[in-house]
Design an enzyme around this catalytic site. Structure first.
Site, PDB file in Angstrom:
ATOM      1  CE  LYS A  18       0.977   1.367   4.584  1.00 28.75           C
ATOM      2  NZ  LYS A  18       1.821   2.297   4.943  1.00 28.75           N
ATOM      3  CG  ASP A 145      -0.488   0.097   8.923  1.00 31.04           C
ATOM      4  OD1 ASP A 145      -1.067   1.018   9.504  1.00 31.04           O
ATOM      5  OD2 ASP A 145       0.768   0.325   8.534  1.00 31.04           O
TER       6      ASP A 145
HETATM    7  P1  ATP Z   1       3.859  -0.859   8.366  1.00 32.39           P
HETATM    8  O1  ATP Z   1       3.039  -2.185   8.078  1.00 32.39           O
HETATM    9  O2  ATP Z   1       3.953  -0.388   9.688  1.00 32.39           O
HETATM   10  O3  ATP Z   1       3.636   0.160   7.330  1.00 32.39           O
HETATM   11  P2  ATP Z   1       6.325  -1.306   6.897  1.00 32.39           P
HETATM   12  O4  ATP Z   1       5.629  -1.383   5.718  1.00 32.39           O
HETATM   13  O5  ATP Z   1       7.108   0.151   7.242  1.00 32.39           O
HETATM   14  O6  ATP Z   1       5.464  -1.164   8.198  1.00 32.39           O
HETATM   15  P3  ATP Z   1       6.821  -3.968   6.948  1.00 32.39           P
HETATM   16  O7  ATP Z   1       7.619  -4.511   5.726  1.00 32.39           O
HETATM   17  O8  ATP Z   1       5.550  -4.159   6.997  1.00 32.39           O
HETATM   18  O9  ATP Z   1       7.507  -2.328   7.282  1.00 32.39           O
HETATM   19  O10 ATP Z   1       7.667  -4.597   8.368  1.00 32.39           O
HETATM   20  C1  ATP Z   1       7.817  -4.069   9.631  1.00 32.39           C
HETATM   21  C2  ATP Z   1       8.703  -4.858  10.514  1.00 32.39           C
HETATM   22  O11 ATP Z   1       7.644  -6.087  10.622  1.00 32.39           O
HETATM   23  C3  ATP Z   1      10.046  -5.098  10.124  1.00 32.39           C
HETATM   24  O12 ATP Z   1      10.592  -4.685  11.167  1.00 32.39           O
HETATM   25  C4  ATP Z   1      10.157  -6.666   9.666  1.00 32.39           C
HETATM   26  O13 ATP Z   1      11.294  -7.303  10.260  1.00 32.39           O
HETATM   27  C5  ATP Z   1       8.961  -7.194  10.610  1.00 32.39           C
HETATM   28  N1  ATP Z   1       8.388  -8.206   9.712  1.00 32.39           N
HETATM   29  C6  ATP Z   1       7.727  -9.314  10.469  1.00 32.39           C
HETATM   30  N2  ATP Z   1       7.163 -10.233   9.445  1.00 32.39           N
HETATM   31  C7  ATP Z   1       7.499  -9.740   8.288  1.00 32.39           C
HETATM   32  C8  ATP Z   1       6.944 -10.123   7.069  1.00 32.39           C
HETATM   33  N3  ATP Z   1       6.261 -11.064   6.649  1.00 32.39           N
HETATM   34  N4  ATP Z   1       7.393  -9.148   5.963  1.00 32.39           N
HETATM   35  C9  ATP Z   1       7.930  -8.060   6.240  1.00 32.39           C
HETATM   36  N5  ATP Z   1       8.467  -7.600   7.625  1.00 32.39           N
HETATM   37  C10 ATP Z   1       7.996  -8.327   8.481  1.00 32.39           C
END
Ligand code: ATP
Length: 296
Positions: A18, A145
């Site tokens: 997103k 989220d």
């Molecule tokens: P948000 O959902 O808060 O916008 P983001 O998009 O910045 O987060 P994500 O890639 O969703 O970031 O990852 C957030 C944290 O979750 C990271 O520190 C990651 O190590 C952890 N994490 C746990 N499982 C997953 C996964 N399946 N994919 C990505 N990150 C993960």
């Protein structure tokens, strides 16, 4: 999310990223979370998750590319399975093959999308009979989220991220995502906001926008509250923003708590990757805003 294959023993789901068309952080709540005001838009960059039912009552995750993210108990896929198991007494387990294409800790919601896909996969494979609203409410226990990823892919989001109102927005434009060579943690982002946060402003209200021109025009009246804080501490982000504008973006902005920057273009730009060659270790994706099929 998009279910591309379903049988009694397995399901394949494409879990989208997103962007936040705008993001305001309003105030800190007594429970420590912040209230936000944002519009989330799903885009056509997907993690692929292949779930297979196993006879053990546990989950294992195979990463197609190692070192992208942990394959252990802290993966949001494992947390989502664990929650479903605790609530609904699942008697069988899952093997998950994860093709991680969405950059991690990037403001693109990839982890939340994977978690939501896992709840939906459990619901389909273990016939727990949950409706969309129930899956949304359950998922909010794991990540603010996460409920969005059960929606039609376009939603006004408030509260700590779990209050959703689906909206209809145009999708006839292109999005270029540029992810720099570093990740940013969401909690560190909120911590650095303290100094710059304006608590008193009225939340921005995105009016109905029948055309992409009207949508992008309206978005110029708001922004992302994380952007200037991060641009100050990571000047590379300002360079990316400038470069997107130079390539013709009608709007260039940060998504989520960063660091990914996106540009909105009325027409997908030609040769955008070449334009960015040699400008740091940046990952570039040209994608489209998408609406998602209803989850039942
Ligand atoms: P948000 O959902 O808060 O916008 P983001 O998009 O910045 O987060 P994500 O890639 O969703 O970031 O990852 C957030 C944290 O979750 C990271 O520190 C990651 O190590 C952890 N994490 C746990 N499982 C997953 C996964 N399946 N994919 C990505 N990150 C993960």
């Amino acid at each position: 999310m998009i279910v591309s294959q379903l049988s009694d023993t397995g399901v394949t789901i494409d879990a989208p990223a997103k962007i936040n068309l705008f993001l305001e952080v309003l105030n800190k709540r007594p429970d420590g979370y912040h209230d936000i005001n944002s519009v989330f838009q799903a885009v056509s960059l997907y993690d692929r998750l292949e779930f297979t039912v196993t006879e053990e009552t546990s989950i294992s995750i195979d990463l197609v590319e190692r070192n992208t993210v942990s394959a252990g108990k802290d993966n949001l896929i494992a947390l989502a399975y664990q929650l479903m198991k605790e609530r609904y007494g699942l008697r069988r387990g899952l093997k998950v093959r994860l093709e991680k294409r969405i950059p991690v800790a990037a403001g693109l919601g990839g982890g939340s999308s994977d978690g939501a896909a896992t709840i939906a996969a459990c619901n389909m494979l273990f016939k727990t009979g949950l409706e969309k609203g129930e899956m949304m409410a359950l998922s909010a226990h794991i990540g603010s989220d996460m409920p969005f990823f059960f929606s039609s892919g376009q939603a006004h989001v408030s509260g700590r991220g779990e209050e959703l109102r689906e909206v209809e927005l145009p999708t006839d434009y292109a999005v270029v995502l540029v992810n720099p060579s570093f990740g940013l943690s969401t909690s560190a982002g909120y911590a650095s906001l303290k100094r710059d946060l304006t608590m008193s402003k009225n939340p921005f209200n995105l009016a109905a926008c029948p055309t992409a021109e009207e949508l992008i025009g309206s978005l110029h009246s708001c922004g992302n509250d994380f952007e200037e804080v991060h641009v100050k501490s990571h000047p590379e982000l300002g360079e990316i923003r400038d470069e997107l504008s130079r390539c013709g973006a009608s709007l260039a902005r940060m998504t989520g708590s960063g660091p990914t920057m996106f540009g909105l273009f009325y027409r997908a730009p030609d040769n955008i990757k070449e334009e960015f060659v040699g400008r740091g270790n940046w990952q570039i994706f040209t994608v489209l805003p998408v609406t998602l099929p209803a989850q039942v």
